[in-house]
Design a protein around this motif. Structure first.
Motif, PDB file in Angstrom:
ATOM      1  N   THR A 189       0.841  -1.202   0.000  1.00 18.60           N
ATOM      2  CA  THR A 189       0.000   0.000   0.000  1.00 18.60           C
ATOM      3  C   THR A 189       0.877   1.253   0.000  1.00 18.60           C
ATOM      4  OG1 THR A 189      -0.108  -0.131   2.418  1.00 18.60           O
ATOM      5  CG2 THR A 189      -1.911  -1.145   1.193  1.00 18.60           C
ATOM      6  N   ASN A 210      -0.756  -4.851  -6.771  1.00 14.91           N
ATOM      7  CA  ASN A 210      -0.679  -4.478  -5.370  1.00 14.91           C
ATOM      8  C   ASN A 210      -1.849  -3.554  -5.060  1.00 14.91           C
ATOM      9  OD1 ASN A 210       1.838  -5.540  -3.864  1.00 14.91           O
ATOM     10  ND2 ASN A 210       2.674  -4.955  -5.860  1.00 14.91           N
ATOM     11  N   LYS A 211      -1.721  -2.731  -4.025  1.00 12.07           N
ATOM     12  CA  LYS A 211      -2.782  -1.797  -3.654  1.00 12.07           C
ATOM     13  C   LYS A 211      -2.208  -0.384  -3.525  1.00 12.07           C
ATOM     14  CE  LYS A 211      -5.314  -5.402  -1.146  1.00 12.07           C
ATOM     15  NZ  LYS A 211      -5.865  -5.843   0.173  1.00 12.07           N
ATOM     16  N   LEU A 212      -1.280  -0.057  -4.423  1.00 14.31           N
ATOM     17  CA  LEU A 212      -0.615   1.245  -4.387  1.00 14.31           C
ATOM     18  C   LEU A 212      -1.580   2.345  -4.830  1.00 14.31           C
ATOM     19  CD1 LEU A 212       2.797   0.160  -5.939  1.00 14.31           C
ATOM     20  CD2 LEU A 212       2.270   0.505  -3.514  1.00 14.31           C
ATOM     21  N   ASN A 234      -3.357  -1.692  -9.773  1.00 13.79           N
ATOM     22  CA  ASN A 234      -3.223  -0.998  -8.504  1.00 13.79           C
ATOM     23  C   ASN A 234      -4.397  -0.039  -8.360  1.00 13.79           C
ATOM     24  OD1 ASN A 234      -0.612  -1.572  -6.893  1.00 13.79           O
ATOM     25  ND2 ASN A 234       0.126  -1.516  -9.009  1.00 13.79           N
ATOM     26  N   ASN A 257      -6.138   0.496 -13.441  1.00 17.01           N
ATOM     27  CA  ASN A 257      -5.953   1.525 -12.423  1.00 17.01           C
ATOM     28  C   ASN A 257      -7.106   2.519 -12.536  1.00 17.01           C
ATOM     29  OD1 ASN A 257      -3.285   1.271 -10.830  1.00 17.01           O
ATOM     30  ND2 ASN A 257      -2.642   0.799 -12.929  1.00 17.01           N
TER      31      ASN A 257
END
Length: 297
Positions: A189, A210-212, A234, A257
């Motif tokens: 994150t 990921n969870k960026l 993300n 995204n």
């Protein structure tokens, strides 16, 4: 090949052996303790087997000073159910390449999925200061990426893809020697660190799945050696920045995204072979410059 059964214990008598390649077989049972008598070994490749008992001998492994390459598949190892990567690996201080994985590359399936490793398990590698490549993939490692990896001052490849690591990407692991950084398929994150732009040797950057959050830093354009940039899947938002200085870029994946605005002409580099901008919130028309990307596949 398709060799089966156990690795013969008599192999320990080959005292002058420097390279042992047993990859891609069906070896099962335990790794014989006699294998660690091979003090002249430089390369040991045991990946893609079904070795069910990886028992390491610390008194012998510390004497394996010649070993520079080691590949083990930990997915089948029933001794690791308590979540500990063998601490004895930290004794192999001359290792340059360490490759640990939990996947059967033959079937592309994760094995030992019930195994869970704490991220603190990676701390044991901080003593391996000669490492140039550290790959720990498909191992269900949970927790934050340990900052102790900052001690690996010669590291060129850091590959921790497809684990369950959480928290932000620590600045401490962004070593200036890195050429490949792959953190794909975790649960990381926070923002993309600006310190990434100091990694001037970087040729591959994969932070996908990921969870960026936040925007794609404009300063990524300073990574002029970059050939592959993957930020897909993300929660990145804002416009796509100009990447016009990335004259070596061949692969750009930003799909899935929340990116907005038009497709900038500056990202349509003539070197691109793969471009994926799907499943965003982009607007405007498709640039005519796309027709000039003759290398696209």
């Amino acid at each position: 090949n398709q060799f089966e059964g156990g690795i013969p214990s008599g192999i320990g008598a080959l005292s002058r052996l420097t390279s042992l390649q047993l990859r891609d077989n069906n070896f099962s049972r335990a790794i014989p303790r006699e294998l660690w008598d091979l003090a002249s070994l430089v390369e040991l490749e045991l990946g893609v087997n079904e070795l069910s008992n990886i028992s390491l001998d610390s008194s012998k492994m510390s004497a394996m000073s010649a070993l520079t390459y080691l590949h083990l598949n930990l997915g089948w190892n029933q001794n690791l159910l308590h979540g500990h990567i063998p601490t004895e690996l930290g004794l192999l201080t001359n290792l340059k390449i360490l490759d640990l994985d939990g996947i059967d590359l033959g079937t592309k399936s994760v094995v030992g999925i019930n195994l869970v490793y704490g991220s603190s398990s990676l701390d044991i590698f901080s003593s391996l200061t000669n490492l140039e490549a550290l790959q720990c993939c498909y191992l269900n490692i949970i927790g934050r990426i340990p900052t102790s990896l900052s001690r690996l001052g010669k590291l060129e490849v850091l590959d921790l893809r497809w684990n369950r690591m959480t928290g932000p990407i620590p600045n401490e692991i962004l070593l200036p020697t890195l050429k490949v950084l792959n953190l794909r398929g975790n649960e990381l994150t926070g923002l993309i660190p600006l310190k990434l732009t100091n990694l001037t040797q970087l040729t591959r950057l994969n932070l996908g799945s990921n969870k960026l959050t936040g925007s794609i830093p404009l300063k990524l354009t300073e990574l002029t050696r970059l050939k592959k940039l993957n930020l897909e899947n993300n929660k990145l938002s804002g416009p796509i920045p100009s990447l016009s200085q990335l004259g070596n870029l061949e692969y750009l994946d930003l799909h899935s995204n929340d990116l907005t605005g038009p497709i900038p002409n500056e990202i349509l580099l003539p070197t691109l072979k793969v471009l994926d901008l799907g499943f965003n919130k982009l607007t405007g028309s498709i640039p005519l410059k796309l027709t000039e990307l003759t290398r696209l596949k």
